[in-house]
Design an enzyme around this catalytic site. Structure first.
Site, short mmCIF file in Angstrom:
data_model
loop_
_atom_site.label_atom_id
_atom_site.label_comp_id
_atom_site.label_asym_id
_atom_site.label_seq_id
_atom_site.Cartn_x
_atom_site.Cartn_y
_atom_site.Cartn_z
N SER A 1 0.85 -1.20 0.00
CA SER A 1 0.00 0.00 0.00
C SER A 1 0.88 1.24 0.00
O SER A 1 2.04 1.20 0.46
CB SER A 1 -0.84 0.01 1.27
OG SER A 1 -1.36 1.31 1.52
N TYR B 1 -2.23 -0.74 10.38
CA TYR B 1 -2.29 -1.13 8.96
C TYR B 1 -1.01 -0.72 8.23
O TYR B 1 -0.43 -1.52 7.49
CB TYR B 1 -3.52 -0.48 8.34
CG TYR B 1 -3.71 -0.69 6.86
CD1 TYR B 1 -4.41 -1.80 6.38
CD2 TYR B 1 -3.22 0.22 5.92
CE1 TYR B 1 -4.61 -1.99 5.01
CE2 TYR B 1 -3.42 0.04 4.56
CZ TYR B 1 -4.12 -1.06 4.11
OH TYR B 1 -4.32 -1.23 2.75
P1 NAD Z 1 -11.35 -5.81 -0.79
O1 NAD Z 1 -12.19 -5.55 0.40
O2 NAD Z 1 -12.04 -6.09 -2.07
O3 NAD Z 1 -10.35 -7.00 -0.53
C1 NAD Z 1 -9.84 -7.32 0.74
C2 NAD Z 1 -10.19 -8.77 0.98
O4 NAD Z 1 -9.52 -9.22 2.16
C3 NAD Z 1 -11.66 -9.03 1.24
O5 NAD Z 1 -12.38 -9.26 0.05
C4 NAD Z 1 -11.61 -10.29 2.09
O6 NAD Z 1 -11.91 -11.44 1.31
C5 NAD Z 1 -10.17 -10.39 2.54
N1 NAD Z 1 -10.07 -10.60 3.98
C6 NAD Z 1 -10.17 -9.70 4.98
N2 NAD Z 1 -10.05 -10.31 6.16
C7 NAD Z 1 -9.86 -11.63 5.90
C8 NAD Z 1 -9.67 -12.79 6.71
N3 NAD Z 1 -9.61 -12.71 8.06
N4 NAD Z 1 -9.53 -13.99 6.10
C9 NAD Z 1 -9.59 -14.09 4.73
N5 NAD Z 1 -9.75 -13.02 3.95
C10 NAD Z 1 -9.89 -11.83 4.52
O7 NAD Z 1 -10.40 -4.54 -0.94
P2 NAD Z 1 -9.11 -4.26 -1.84
O8 NAD Z 1 -8.91 -2.80 -1.74
O9 NAD Z 1 -9.19 -4.89 -3.16
O10 NAD Z 1 -7.96 -4.94 -1.00
C11 NAD Z 1 -6.98 -5.77 -1.58
C12 NAD Z 1 -5.60 -5.36 -1.11
O11 NAD Z 1 -5.32 -4.04 -1.59
C13 NAD Z 1 -5.43 -5.29 0.41
O12 NAD Z 1 -4.19 -5.86 0.75
C14 NAD Z 1 -5.41 -3.81 0.70
O13 NAD Z 1 -4.67 -3.50 1.86
C15 NAD Z 1 -4.72 -3.31 -0.54
N6 NAD Z 1 -4.85 -1.88 -0.79
C16 NAD Z 1 -6.07 -1.34 -1.03
C17 NAD Z 1 -6.17 0.03 -1.22
C18 NAD Z 1 -7.50 0.68 -1.47
O14 NAD Z 1 -7.58 1.90 -1.44
N7 NAD Z 1 -8.57 -0.08 -1.72
C19 NAD Z 1 -5.02 0.83 -1.22
C20 NAD Z 1 -3.79 0.23 -0.98
C21 NAD Z 1 -3.71 -1.12 -0.77
#
Ligand code: NAD
Ligand code: MG
Length: 301
Positions: free
Chosen positions: A191, A204
């Site tokens: 991130s 985080y």
């Molecule tokens: P998202 O909510 O679609 O995906 C996150 C997923 O994490 C969820 O769908 C869920 O299935 C999974 N998860 C959470 N807790 C869990 C658990 N205990 N066991 C199994 N699965 C679990 O959101 P996203 O934004 O696509 O996130 C994907 C990655 O991108 C993450 O690592 C997040 O930190 C990172 N990220 C997102 C952003 C943003 O702005 N959305 C920015 C930087 C990084």
């Protein structure tokens, strides 16, 4: 096919949805089907080229957001995929499965909570048993909940964030290694908070810093086995993660992504090609141990 939706010819950089978005909030982990507007993950302008033909990928958090976009693009590049998610996300996972199947690939659904120490091993074993092998591991699941001060981060919450974001990355790699042949790739989702920190996300941000250090360490260690390990550091992305952040108000969600220089969040389909790039030996065989920033114009110095 699902990805043949029509788009204007305007450049994607300037034509994707901008804030303000409708005010909204969900319970974590959030359901993609309930987001307004719907995230764009089908990448209709992308042209596949068989880059992952015959490969098998395991993607955590593959039901929604970035993980869904990656699962679908990997399938379009010829891979079968296994996706892990929480049981409450079954409907989102089935939508991903339909998209993968629509391009003729398999999508194994593996619900399970990654904070349970045995889950990572079970995911790897089920993937290899059902899909035959494992070539690409994408550690992408995360827990995120903003707090206004460090005192509000309890030991349990700090622990939960690390147990969701960091431990499974290591546990998945350890379980996968006996199956990963030379040419395999490991990709972790980091991130922008790993680079800049983030005022309201101490736990985080620390997990994302740990992911970067672990990525570089694993990359050095696994080089001699021909396995590449890289991370991707997205800026804001329109997915369920932020609209379901317990510390984010509906007003904050409506402005989500406005801090990025481009003035909007990324759509998941603007991240997924980077995951193809780092998984594909033809594209990135000389790249291992990097954290690739995808930040909408932010420069990292
Ligand atoms: P998202 O909510 O679609 O995906 C996150 C997923 O994490 C969820 O769908 C869920 O299935 C999974 N998860 C959470 N807790 C869990 C658990 N205990 N066991 C199994 N699965 C679990 O959101 P996203 O934004 O696509 O996130 C994907 C990655 O991108 C993450 O690592 C997040 O930190 C990172 N990220 C997102 C952003 C943003 O702005 N959305 C920015 C930087 C990084
Ligand atoms: Mg989800």
């Amino acid at each position: 096919m699902a990805h043949s939706e029509s788009r204007t010819s305007a450049p994607q950089l300037t034509s994707e949805p901008k804030p303000p978005f409708p005010k909204q909030h969900q319970e974590a982990p959030g359901i993609e089907a309930e987001l307004d507007p719907q995230p764009r993950w089908r990448a209709p302008l992308y042209r596949e080229a068989g880059k992952l033909k015959g490969k098998v990928a395991l993607i955590t958090g593959g039901d929604s957001g970035i993980g869904r976009a990656v699962a679908y693009l990997y399938a379009r590049e010829g891979a079968d995929v296994a996706i892990n998610y929480l049981p409450v996300e079954q409907a989102d996972a089935e939508e991903t499965q339909r998209a993968v199947q629509s391009v003729g690939r398999k999508c194994l659904l593996l619900p399970g909570d990654l904070t349970e120490p045995r889950t990572a091993r079970e995911l790897v074993e089920q993937t290899v048993r059902e899909l035959g092998h494992l070539d690409v591991l994408v550690s992408n699941a995360a827990h995120q909940a903003r707090k206004s001060s460090p005192e509000e981060v309890s030991d349990d919450e700090f622990d939960r964030t690390f147990r969701t974001n960091v431990y499974p990355y290591f546990q998945l790699v350890r379980a996968a290694l006996p199956h990963l042949k030379p040419g395999s790739a490991i990709i972790a989702t980091s991130s922008e908070t790993s680079i800049f920190g983030s005022e309201k996300l101490p736990d985080y941000s620390a997990t994302k810093g740990a992911i970067n250090a672990l990525t570089k360490t694993l990359a050095s260690n696994l080089l001699e086995r021909g396995i590449r390990v890289n991370a991707i550091a997205p800026g804001p992305v329109w997915t369920p993660l932020n609209p379901s952040d317990a510390g984010a108000s509906p007003e904050q969600v409506s402005k989500f992504g406005s801090h990025a220089p481009v003035g909007r969040p990324a759509q998941p389909e603007e991240l997924s090609p980077a995951y193809v790039f780092l998984a594909s030996d033809a594209d990135s065989s000389y790249i291992t141990g990097i954290v690739l920033p995808v930040l909408g114009g932010e420069t990292t110095g």
